[in-house]
Design an enzyme around this catalytic site. Structure first.
Site, PDB file in Angstrom:
ATOM      1  N   GLU A 138       0.871  -1.180   0.000  1.00  0.00           N
ATOM      2  CA  GLU A 138       0.000   0.000   0.000  1.00  0.00           C
ATOM      3  C   GLU A 138       0.907   1.228   0.000  1.00  0.00           C
ATOM      4  O   GLU A 138       1.890   1.268   0.730  1.00  0.00           O
ATOM      5  CB  GLU A 138      -0.869  -0.028   1.270  1.00  0.00           C
ATOM      6  CG  GLU A 138      -1.642   1.251   1.523  1.00  0.00           C
ATOM      7  CD  GLU A 138      -2.478   1.211   2.815  1.00  0.00           C
ATOM      8  OE1 GLU A 138      -2.848   0.117   3.294  1.00  0.00           O
ATOM      9  OE2 GLU A 138      -2.745   2.298   3.350  1.00  0.00           O
ATOM     10  N   GLU A 143      -2.515  11.791   2.866  1.00  0.00           N
ATOM     11  CA  GLU A 143      -3.313  11.325   3.991  1.00  0.00           C
ATOM     12  C   GLU A 143      -3.048  12.202   5.202  1.00  0.00           C
ATOM     13  O   GLU A 143      -1.925  12.625   5.450  1.00  0.00           O
ATOM     14  CB  GLU A 143      -2.989   9.862   4.332  1.00  0.00           C
ATOM     15  CG  GLU A 143      -4.058   9.241   5.205  1.00  0.00           C
ATOM     16  CD  GLU A 143      -3.888   7.740   5.428  1.00  0.00           C
ATOM     17  OE1 GLU A 143      -2.772   7.225   5.240  1.00  0.00           O
ATOM     18  OE2 GLU A 143      -4.883   7.092   5.797  1.00  0.00           O
TER      19      GLU A 143
HETATM   20  C1  LIG Z   1     -10.231   4.203   2.889  1.00  0.00           C
HETATM   21  O1  LIG Z   1     -10.715   2.897   2.718  1.00  0.00           O
HETATM   22  C2  LIG Z   1      -9.839   1.880   3.183  1.00  0.00           C
HETATM   23  C3  LIG Z   1     -10.435   0.562   2.806  1.00  0.00           C
HETATM   24  O2  LIG Z   1     -10.435   0.394   1.424  1.00  0.00           O
HETATM   25  C4  LIG Z   1      -9.583   2.007   4.651  1.00  0.00           C
HETATM   26  O3  LIG Z   1      -8.655   1.054   5.096  1.00  0.00           O
HETATM   27  C5  LIG Z   1      -9.038   3.378   4.908  1.00  0.00           C
HETATM   28  O4  LIG Z   1      -8.881   3.537   6.269  1.00  0.00           O
HETATM   29  C6  LIG Z   1      -9.981   4.404   4.341  1.00  0.00           C
HETATM   30  N1  LIG Z   1      -9.341   5.662   4.505  1.00  0.00           N
HETATM   31  C7  LIG Z   1     -10.020   6.722   4.463  1.00  0.00           C
HETATM   32  C8  LIG Z   1      -9.224   7.939   4.663  1.00  0.00           C
HETATM   33  O5  LIG Z   1     -11.246   6.707   4.270  1.00  0.00           O
END
Ligand SMILES: *[C@@H]1O[C@H](CO)[C@@H](O)[C@H](O)[C@H]1NC(C)=O
Ligand SMILES: *[C@@H]1O[C@H](CO)[C@@H](O)[C@H](O)[C@H]1NC(C)=O
Length: 320
Positions: A138, A143
Site C-alpha cells: 500500500e 493522507e
Molecule cells: C479508505 O478505505 C480503506 C479501505 O479500502 C480504509 O482502510 C481506509 O482507512 C480508508 N481511509 C479513508 C481515509 O477513508
C-alpha cells in the site's frame, strides 16, 4: 594499450548506464482522467470502512443523485453529505470510496488537485493498494486527519521490509518499519515539511500537484504547491510524457535495499480516493487536535461543518 581499452570500456559502460537510467525516468501518458472520465476510470465501492470510520460509503447512483460526486468540464468533485443530522445508532455520514478498475506496476501518477476535504473529524486519502493486503503493499500518497498539516506519505508491506532513516528526500522520516498487519498498521512514514501540503493550508493556495513514481527499485512522492515557482513543465502542462529525472529531490523516497526488496513487496495496484470520519486514526487523534467535543458526536450533529469536506480534482494522469 590494455589500460586505454579498459578505460574506453568503462566510458562505454558509463554512457550505457546513463542512457538506461535516462530511459527509466521517461514515461508516456497511458490514461488521462478529467471531469466525467473519473466516473469511467473509478468504481464506487459501497463498503464498510475497515478503519471503523463514522462513514456510510454510498454506491454510484446514490452519490450522483445526492450530488456527492459532480463532474463538469475539468472539474470532478467528491464530497461528504453536509446537510443531514445523523441518529447515533444509524449509519455514518454519506461519503464516497473510489477504486480504479485498472491496476498499475511501474508507473507515474500525477494529480492536479484544487481542494481537499477539510473539517474536524475528516480523514481524506489518495492512495494505491495491491489486491492482497499487506503482502502486495500500500502506498499512501496523501493522507492526514482533523486538518493537521503537513501531509504524511506512508508505505505498508508484508513482513521483512524496513527503510533507512536517512535518505535522499526533503521530508522527515517518522517510522521506518513498513511491515504492517491489522494489529500494527503504522507503516513506514515520511512527513512533508511544507504545511501547504495538506488541509486548510493546501486549500487556501488553491492546492497543487502530487506525483508518485513507482519502479522496481523505489517509490518517490513529490508535492508542488499551486504557487510554487518550481513546478516542472511536464507536471503543470499534463502533456503526453513526463521525465522524472528533472523533478528534483522528492518529499518521500522509499528505496529498495538489503532491508527491503521492494519489488517483491508491491503487486499491481489500484488507485483509491476516499474520505472517512473519525475511526482508527482521525478518531484516536481527535482529542489532541483542538476540535470540539467527541468526534462521533461532532460528525453526527454538525452537518454544516462538512460543507468544505470535498475534493476538487482537475485531473489524474497515469504515465507508464
Ligand atoms: C479508505 O478505505 C480503506 C479501505 O479500502 C480504509 O482502510 C481506509 O482507512 C480508508 N481511509 C479513508 C481515509 O477513508
Ligand atoms: C452539485 O455540486 C456542484 C459542485 O459543488 C455544484 O456546482 C452544483 O450546483 C451542485 N448541483 C446541485 C443540483 O446542487
Amino acid at each position: 594499450m590494455a589500460s586505454t581499452s579498459s578505460s574506453l570500456m568503462q566510458l562505454a559502460l558509463y554512457l550505457l548506464a546513463c542512457a538506461l537510467s535516462a530511459r527509466a525516468e521517461s514515461y508516456s501518458l497511458s490514461s488521462s482522467v478529467v471531469g466525467t472520465q473519473f466516473n469511467d476510470a473509478f468504481e464506487y465501492q459501497a463498503i464498510a470502512d475497515p478503519s471503523h470510520g463514522r462513514v456510510n460509503y454510498v454506491d454510484a447512483s446514490t452519490a450522483k443523485s445526492k450530488n456527492l460526486t459532480y463532474a463538469h468540464g475539468d472539474t470532478f468533485i467528491l464530497r461528504a453529505d453536509h446537510t443531514s443530522y445523523l441518529s447515533s445508532n444509524g449509519p455514518g455520514r454519506d461519503s464516497v470510496h473510489l477504486t480504479t478498475t485498472a491496476t498499475y506496476s511501474t508507473h507515474v501518477v500525477v494529480f492536479d488537485i484544487r481542494h481537499m476535504p477539510q473539517g474536524c473529524g475528516t480523514w481524506p486519502a489518495v492512495w494505491e493498494v495491491g489486491a492482497d493486503w499487506p503482502n502486495e503493499g500500500e502506498i499512501d500518497i496523501i493522507e492526514g486527519v482533523n486538518d493537521a498539516s503537513p501531509n504524511q506519505v506512508t508505505v505498508h508491506t508484508g513482513s521483512g521490509c524496513s527503510m533507512p532513516s536517512e535518505r535522499a528526500q526533503t521530508g522527515s522520516t517518522t517510522t521506518t518499519t513498513c511491515t504492517s498487519s491489522n494489529g500494527d498498521n503504522s507503516g513506514c512514514g515520511v512527513r512533508d515539511k511544507d504545511d501547504d501540503s495538506f488541509g486548510p493550508d493546501f486549500n487556501s493556495i488553491g492546492g497543487g500537484w502530487y506525483a508518485m513514481e513507482r519502479t522496481s527499485s523505489f517509490v518517490k512522492v513529490w508535492f508542488w504547491p499551486r504557487n510554487s515557482g518550481s513546478v516542472p513543465g511536464d507536471v503543470r502542462n499534463g502533456g503526453s510524457g513526463v521525465d522524472t529525472g528533472g523533478w528534483g529531490t522528492p518529499v518521500a523516497y522509499f528505496p529498495s535495499t538489503s532491508q527491503c526488496d521492494l519489488e517483491s513487496h508491491l503487486g499491481p495496484m489500484s488507485v483509491i480516493i476516499n474520505l472517512t470520519f473519525c475511526g482508527d486514526w482521525a478518531g484516536a487523534a481527535y482529542s489532541n487536535s483542538g476540535c470540539p467535543g467527541s468526534c462521533v458526536d461532532y460528525v453526527n450533529n454538525n452537518p454544516s461543518a462538512f460543507a468544505d469536506a470535498y475534493f476538487d480534482f482537475a485531473s489524474m494522469r497515469i504515465y507508464e
